[in-house]
Scaffold this motif. Structure first.
Motif, PDB file in Angstrom:
ATOM      1  N   GLU A 105     -46.615 -53.365 -64.611  1.00 34.91           N
ATOM      2  CA  GLU A 105     -46.694 -53.100 -63.179  1.00 34.91           C
ATOM      3  C   GLU A 105     -47.286 -54.293 -62.427  1.00 34.91           C
ATOM      4  O   GLU A 105     -46.751 -54.720 -61.398  1.00 34.91           O
ATOM      5  N   GLU A 106     -48.380 -54.851 -62.954  1.00 31.74           N
ATOM      6  CA  GLU A 106     -48.999 -56.017 -62.319  1.00 31.74           C
ATOM      7  C   GLU A 106     -48.053 -57.211 -62.345  1.00 31.74           C
ATOM      8  O   GLU A 106     -48.003 -58.001 -61.397  1.00 31.74           O
ATOM      9  N   ALA A 107     -47.309 -57.355 -63.441  1.00 36.50           N
ATOM     10  CA  ALA A 107     -46.359 -58.463 -63.557  1.00 36.50           C
ATOM     11  C   ALA A 107     -45.264 -58.363 -62.490  1.00 36.50           C
ATOM     12  O   ALA A 107     -44.896 -59.367 -61.867  1.00 36.50           O
ATOM     13  N   LEU A 108     -44.767 -57.155 -62.253  1.00 32.80           N
ATOM     14  CA  LEU A 108     -43.719 -56.954 -61.249  1.00 32.80           C
ATOM     15  C   LEU A 108     -44.250 -57.204 -59.840  1.00 32.80           C
ATOM     16  O   LEU A 108     -43.555 -57.793 -58.995  1.00 32.80           O
ATOM     17  N   TYR A 109     -45.474 -56.763 -59.562  1.00 30.90           N
ATOM     18  CA  TYR A 109     -46.105 -57.040 -58.263  1.00 30.90           C
ATOM     19  C   TYR A 109     -46.278 -58.544 -58.063  1.00 30.90           C
ATOM     20  O   TYR A 109     -46.069 -59.084 -56.968  1.00 30.90           O
ATOM     21  N   VAL A 118     -49.838 -64.616 -67.507  1.00 35.28           N
ATOM     22  CA  VAL A 118     -49.986 -63.367 -68.246  1.00 35.28           C
ATOM     23  C   VAL A 118     -50.793 -62.391 -67.396  1.00 35.28           C
ATOM     24  O   VAL A 118     -51.978 -62.611 -67.145  1.00 35.28           O
ATOM     25  N   LEU A 119     -50.137 -61.321 -66.943  1.00 39.68           N
ATOM     26  CA  LEU A 119     -50.794 -60.292 -66.135  1.00 39.68           C
ATOM     27  C   LEU A 119     -51.267 -59.153 -67.037  1.00 39.68           C
ATOM     28  O   LEU A 119     -50.959 -59.129 -68.232  1.00 39.68           O
ATOM     29  N   LYS A 154     -39.859 -74.049 -65.197  1.00 38.83           N
ATOM     30  CA  LYS A 154     -39.750 -72.599 -65.202  1.00 38.83           C
ATOM     31  C   LYS A 154     -41.087 -71.932 -64.899  1.00 38.83           C
ATOM     32  O   LYS A 154     -42.151 -72.452 -65.242  1.00 38.83           O
ATOM     33  N   LEU A 155     -41.008 -70.755 -64.270  1.00 38.96           N
ATOM     34  CA  LEU A 155     -42.185 -69.922 -64.048  1.00 38.96           C
ATOM     35  C   LEU A 155     -41.927 -68.585 -64.734  1.00 38.96           C
ATOM     36  O   LEU A 155     -41.064 -67.819 -64.311  1.00 38.96           O
ATOM     37  N   ILE A 156     -42.657 -68.333 -65.812  1.00 41.23           N
ATOM     38  CA  ILE A 156     -42.435 -67.150 -66.629  1.00 41.23           C
ATOM     39  C   ILE A 156     -43.616 -66.189 -66.470  1.00 41.23           C
ATOM     40  O   ILE A 156     -44.772 -66.601 -66.546  1.00 41.23           O
ATOM     41  N   ILE A 157     -43.290 -64.929 -66.237  1.00 45.74           N
ATOM     42  CA  ILE A 157     -44.302 -63.889 -66.035  1.00 45.74           C
ATOM     43  C   ILE A 157     -44.229 -62.898 -67.199  1.00 45.74           C
ATOM     44  O   ILE A 157     -43.144 -62.444 -67.566  1.00 45.74           O
ATOM     45  N   THR A 158     -45.379 -62.546 -67.754  1.00 47.17           N
ATOM     46  CA  THR A 158     -45.388 -61.582 -68.845  1.00 47.17           C
ATOM     47  C   THR A 158     -46.713 -60.835 -68.858  1.00 47.17           C
ATOM     48  O   THR A 158     -47.501 -60.928 -67.916  1.00 47.17           O
ATOM     49  N   TYR A 159     -46.978 -60.090 -69.944  1.00 45.57           N
ATOM     50  CA  TYR A 159     -48.203 -59.295 -70.070  1.00 45.57           C
ATOM     51  C   TYR A 159     -48.499 -59.131 -71.564  1.00 45.57           C
ATOM     52  O   TYR A 159     -47.619 -59.374 -72.411  1.00 45.57           O
ATOM     53  N   PRO A 160     -49.732 -58.777 -71.934  1.00 39.00           N
ATOM     54  CA  PRO A 160     -50.143 -58.779 -73.349  1.00 39.00           C
ATOM     55  C   PRO A 160     -49.227 -57.995 -74.283  1.00 39.00           C
ATOM     56  O   PRO A 160     -48.947 -58.444 -75.397  1.00 39.00           O
ATOM     57  N   GLN A 161     -48.774 -56.832 -73.861  1.00 43.60           N
ATOM     58  CA  GLN A 161     -47.933 -56.007 -74.724  1.00 43.60           C
ATOM     59  C   GLN A 161     -46.643 -56.733 -75.095  1.00 43.60           C
ATOM     60  O   GLN A 161     -46.085 -56.519 -76.178  1.00 43.60           O
ATOM     61  N   ALA A 162     -46.156 -57.609 -74.212  1.00 40.28           N
ATOM     62  CA  ALA A 162     -44.906 -58.327 -74.458  1.00 40.28           C
ATOM     63  C   ALA A 162     -45.104 -59.532 -75.373  1.00 40.28           C
ATOM     64  O   ALA A 162     -44.299 -59.787 -76.263  1.00 40.28           O
ATOM     65  N   ILE A 163     -46.188 -60.285 -75.149  1.00 37.43           N
ATOM     66  CA  ILE A 163     -46.358 -61.516 -75.927  1.00 37.43           C
ATOM     67  C   ILE A 163     -46.903 -61.259 -77.333  1.00 37.43           C
ATOM     68  O   ILE A 163     -46.918 -62.170 -78.163  1.00 37.43           O
ATOM     69  N   LYS A 164     -47.315 -60.032 -77.607  1.00 38.80           N
ATOM     70  CA  LYS A 164     -47.757 -59.723 -78.978  1.00 38.80           C
ATOM     71  C   LYS A 164     -46.543 -59.462 -79.882  1.00 38.80           C
ATOM     72  O   LYS A 164     -46.666 -59.483 -81.117  1.00 38.80           O
ATOM     73  N   ASP A 165     -45.361 -59.231 -79.282  1.00 37.05           N
ATOM     74  CA  ASP A 165     -44.134 -59.032 -80.056  1.00 37.05           C
ATOM     75  C   ASP A 165     -43.747 -60.318 -80.775  1.00 37.05           C
ATOM     76  O   ASP A 165     -43.871 -61.411 -80.218  1.00 37.05           O
ATOM     77  N   LYS A 166     -43.264 -60.187 -81.986  1.00 38.76           N
ATOM     78  CA  LYS A 166     -42.743 -61.346 -82.694  1.00 38.76           C
ATOM     79  C   LYS A 166     -41.359 -61.689 -82.139  1.00 38.76           C
ATOM     80  O   LYS A 166     -40.538 -60.810 -81.892  1.00 38.76           O
ATOM     81  N   ILE A 167     -41.103 -62.984 -81.926  1.00 37.17           N
ATOM     82  CA  ILE A 167     -39.790 -63.417 -81.462  1.00 37.17           C
ATOM     83  C   ILE A 167     -39.254 -64.484 -82.403  1.00 37.17           C
ATOM     84  O   ILE A 167     -40.015 -65.144 -83.115  1.00 37.17           O
ATOM     85  N   ILE A 168     -37.953 -64.664 -82.406  1.00 37.03           N
ATOM     86  CA  ILE A 168     -37.346 -65.652 -83.291  1.00 37.03           C
ATOM     87  C   ILE A 168     -37.665 -67.055 -82.800  1.00 37.03           C
ATOM     88  O   ILE A 168     -37.882 -67.269 -81.609  1.00 37.03           O
TER      89      ILE A 168
END
Length: 230
Positions: free
Chosen positions: A67-71, A62-63, A118-132
């Protein structure tokens, strides 16, 4: 003329005592936070790549932001091109018309169900979203294979239940068209639509094709038709 030897940065740090200790702690499943200090620049990426290589389970990094995630992804792939990174982006970008976000989010959920590491990259704004959850995600997915017996009426009914639209030509994800024994369907999980060729009630061939030119890109044996999860 003297040829300079290339330095394997990952191996250099893999042999480091602190790196080895970190990997041992992670593999041991120590039930406590591990704090790493003074990781400047690409050093944190080097550590992450080494940890990923030396373990056999999934990793989520979690970056601070997109932008940090893409870098971070760019650094990882520059260090080792064999490591495939999966970005899990925020659904907020969908509102701005970026439908590739749906594809990226579905891809991560699909990859998690795969047993490979797997290696998964994300950031706080993304993981706060509800997913199914897994059960609901599987309800939004149809699996088809070459050689399978195929009932057209049942398939159409399932597509309608998954909110796919019947069109003359598929242009966007969530659309399908039928012309005799040829079925085109645009899954939200792929950049290009599928073309399914039937031989009676048997799936004879499946391929990906370009929307604009209708040119076939590649043949596949098995596909997942996934509806919009957002």
């Amino acid at each position: 003329m003297q040829v300079e030897k290339k330095i394997d940065v990952l191996k250099l740090f893999a042999d480091d005592e602190q790196t080895q200790l970190l990997i041992e702690e992670i593999q041991a499943g120590v039930n406590k936070p591990i704090v790493l200090k003074s990781l400047q620049g690409s050093f944190k990426t080097i550590v992450a790549a080494n940890v990923f290589q030396k373990t056999n389970f999934n990793h989520l990094f979690v970056l601070s932001d997109l932008e940090e995630a893409l870098y971070f992804i760019d650094d990882i792939q520059n260090l080792d091109k064999t490591i495939t990174c999966y970005l899990f982006p925020s659904s907020d970008r969908i509102k701005s018309g970026d439908n590739n976000v749906i594809l990226e989010r579905i891809n991560v959920l699909s990859q998690i169900q795969n047993k490979k590491q797997k290696l998964i990259i994300t950031y706080p704004q993304a993981i706060k979203d509800k997913i199914i959850n897994k059960s609901e995600f599987n309800k939004k997915k149809l699996i088809l294979k070459v050689g399978d017996k195929f009932n057209l009426e049942t398939f159409i009914d399932l597509l309608y239940k998954m909110d796919f639209k019947n069109t003359n030509f598929v242009l966007n994800p969530g659309e399908f068209s039928i012309r005799g024994f040829i079925i085109d369907v645009f899954s939200y999980s792929k950049e290009h639509p599928y073309r399914i060729l039937l031989d009676g009630d048997i799936i004879d061939e499946i391929s990906l094709f370009k929307v604009n030119s209708q040119v076939s890109l590649e043949q596949v044996e098995k596909i997942e038709v996934i509806s919009n999860i957002e």
